[in-house]
Write a protein that holds these residues in place. Structure first.
Motif, PDB file in Angstrom:
ATOM      1  N   LYS A 167       6.820   4.011 -11.343  1.00  0.00           N
ATOM      2  CA  LYS A 167       5.605   4.689 -10.841  1.00  0.00           C
ATOM      3  C   LYS A 167       5.443   4.457  -9.340  1.00  0.00           C
ATOM      4  O   LYS A 167       5.062   5.368  -8.609  1.00  0.00           O
ATOM      5  CB  LYS A 167       4.380   4.187 -11.599  1.00  0.00           C
ATOM      6  CG  LYS A 167       3.105   4.877 -11.199  1.00  0.00           C
ATOM      7  CD  LYS A 167       1.925   4.432 -12.028  1.00  0.00           C
ATOM      8  CE  LYS A 167       0.677   5.175 -11.571  1.00  0.00           C
ATOM      9  NZ  LYS A 167      -0.503   4.732 -12.289  1.00  0.00           N
ATOM     10  N   ALA A 168       5.738   3.261  -8.887  1.00  0.00           N
ATOM     11  CA  ALA A 168       5.567   2.922  -7.472  1.00  0.00           C
ATOM     12  C   ALA A 168       6.414   3.783  -6.549  1.00  0.00           C
ATOM     13  O   ALA A 168       6.016   4.074  -5.425  1.00  0.00           O
ATOM     14  CB  ALA A 168       5.889   1.444  -7.247  1.00  0.00           C
ATOM     15  N   VAL A 169       7.582   4.192  -7.018  1.00  0.00           N
ATOM     16  CA  VAL A 169       8.478   4.996  -6.170  1.00  0.00           C
ATOM     17  C   VAL A 169       8.390   6.489  -6.451  1.00  0.00           C
ATOM     18  O   VAL A 169       9.083   7.275  -5.815  1.00  0.00           O
ATOM     19  CB  VAL A 169       9.953   4.535  -6.292  1.00  0.00           C
ATOM     20  CG1 VAL A 169      10.110   3.123  -5.799  1.00  0.00           C
ATOM     21  CG2 VAL A 169      10.474   4.680  -7.700  1.00  0.00           C
ATOM     22  N   SER A 170       7.550   6.865  -7.389  1.00  0.00           N
ATOM     23  CA  SER A 170       7.456   8.296  -7.750  1.00  0.00           C
ATOM     24  C   SER A 170       6.789   9.113  -6.645  1.00  0.00           C
ATOM     25  O   SER A 170       6.120   8.630  -5.796  1.00  0.00           O
ATOM     26  CB  SER A 170       6.668   8.453  -9.035  1.00  0.00           C
ATOM     27  OG  SER A 170       5.337   8.013  -8.879  1.00  0.00           O
TER      28      SER A 170
ATOM     29  N   ASP B  36       0.826  -1.216   0.000  1.00  0.00           N
ATOM     30  CA  ASP B  36       0.000   0.000   0.000  1.00  0.00           C
ATOM     31  C   ASP B  36       0.860   1.266   0.000  1.00  0.00           C
ATOM     32  O   ASP B  36       0.356   2.357  -0.227  1.00  0.00           O
ATOM     33  CB  ASP B  36      -0.940   0.005   1.204  1.00  0.00           C
ATOM     34  CG  ASP B  36      -0.206   0.012   2.528  1.00  0.00           C
ATOM     35  OD1 ASP B  36       0.882  -0.588   2.622  1.00  0.00           O
ATOM     36  OD2 ASP B  36      -0.724   0.607   3.488  1.00  0.00           O
ATOM     37  N   LYS B  37       2.160   1.119   0.197  1.00  0.00           N
ATOM     38  CA  LYS B  37       3.075   2.274   0.155  1.00  0.00           C
ATOM     39  C   LYS B  37       3.494   2.634  -1.264  1.00  0.00           C
ATOM     40  O   LYS B  37       4.074   3.685  -1.497  1.00  0.00           O
ATOM     41  CB  LYS B  37       4.331   1.997   0.990  1.00  0.00           C
ATOM     42  CG  LYS B  37       4.061   1.615   2.421  1.00  0.00           C
ATOM     43  CD  LYS B  37       3.374   2.710   3.177  1.00  0.00           C
ATOM     44  CE  LYS B  37       3.174   2.286   4.630  1.00  0.00           C
ATOM     45  NZ  LYS B  37       2.201   3.102   5.314  1.00  0.00           N
ATOM     46  N   ALA B  38       3.211   1.754  -2.224  1.00  0.00           N
ATOM     47  CA  ALA B  38       3.553   2.019  -3.629  1.00  0.00           C
ATOM     48  C   ALA B  38       2.582   3.034  -4.206  1.00  0.00           C
ATOM     49  O   ALA B  38       1.388   3.006  -3.906  1.00  0.00           O
ATOM     50  CB  ALA B  38       3.482   0.715  -4.431  1.00  0.00           C
ATOM     51  N   ASN B  39       3.089   3.936  -5.014  1.00  0.00           N
ATOM     52  CA  ASN B  39       2.258   4.983  -5.629  1.00  0.00           C
ATOM     53  C   ASN B  39       1.622   4.475  -6.924  1.00  0.00           C
ATOM     54  O   ASN B  39       1.927   4.952  -8.006  1.00  0.00           O
ATOM     55  CB  ASN B  39       3.101   6.227  -5.924  1.00  0.00           C
ATOM     56  CG  ASN B  39       3.573   6.898  -4.663  1.00  0.00           C
ATOM     57  OD1 ASN B  39       2.856   6.947  -3.672  1.00  0.00           O
ATOM     58  ND2 ASN B  39       4.786   7.397  -4.678  1.00  0.00           N
ATOM     59  N   LEU B  40       0.729   3.519  -6.786  1.00  0.00           N
ATOM     60  CA  LEU B  40       0.075   2.943  -7.958  1.00  0.00           C
ATOM     61  C   LEU B  40      -1.422   3.228  -8.012  1.00  0.00           C
ATOM     62  O   LEU B  40      -2.107   2.762  -8.916  1.00  0.00           O
ATOM     63  CB  LEU B  40       0.296   1.416  -7.994  1.00  0.00           C
ATOM     64  CG  LEU B  40       1.738   0.950  -8.147  1.00  0.00           C
ATOM     65  CD1 LEU B  40       1.815  -0.565  -8.060  1.00  0.00           C
ATOM     66  CD2 LEU B  40       2.328   1.439  -9.464  1.00  0.00           C
ATOM     67  N   ASP B  41      -1.911   3.993  -7.061  1.00  0.00           N
ATOM     68  CA  ASP B  41      -3.352   4.268  -6.993  1.00  0.00           C
ATOM     69  C   ASP B  41      -3.874   4.862  -8.290  1.00  0.00           C
ATOM     70  O   ASP B  41      -3.309   5.816  -8.817  1.00  0.00           O
ATOM     71  CB  ASP B  41      -3.656   5.263  -5.867  1.00  0.00           C
ATOM     72  CG  ASP B  41      -3.146   4.798  -4.511  1.00  0.00           C
ATOM     73  OD1 ASP B  41      -2.125   4.094  -4.478  1.00  0.00           O
ATOM     74  OD2 ASP B  41      -3.766   5.142  -3.504  1.00  0.00           O
TER      75      ASP B  41
END
Length: 127
Positions: free
Chosen positions: A124-127, A91-96
């Protein structure tokens, strides 16, 4: 029996005492040839596209963290005796995206097409 368990705990290194990347490679070495090759390729993709992520083990799986929070992880097929390995995102990945988005991907083979998709997801996940 209690003494045996305590002795085993004393002699094996704690996960937090072992370098994260070393722990990841040790875990990959335990996997079947196909899972190991896929896990090593995932490791390479993550390190290339998100060099700031730190390798570590998470629930016994190779994982990659940012500021101590796991962003993505590799679950080999033998972990839960499934027919495919998975690449998962926390849930910490920025994939929303809206109200519904995938957080885990089944991996059967890593062709150039899948590698490109994974690279984009990791970025994208780390952006």
């Amino acid at each position: 029996m209690k003494n045996t368990i305590q002795n085993k705990r004393k002699t094996r290194p704690r996960a937090d005492k072992v370098d994260g990347e070393t722990a990841v490679f040790e875990k990959l070495a335990e996997m079947s040839e196909q899972d190991r090759a896929m896990g090593e390729r995932i490791h390479e993709i993550v390190k290339t596209n998100a060099p700031d992520l730190t390798p570590r083990l998470w629930y016994g799986m190779p994982a990659y963290a940012k500021d101590g929070n796991v962003i993505c992880f590799f679950q080999n097929s033998q972990k839960f005796k499934t027919r495919y390995s998975t690449l998962g995102f926390s849930d910490k990945a920025n994939l929303d995206e809206g109200n519904l988005w995938p957080t885990s991907y089944a991996l059967m083979e890593l062709t150039d097409h899948e590698v490109a998709i994974i690279a984009a997801l990791v970025k994208k996940a780390v952006s």
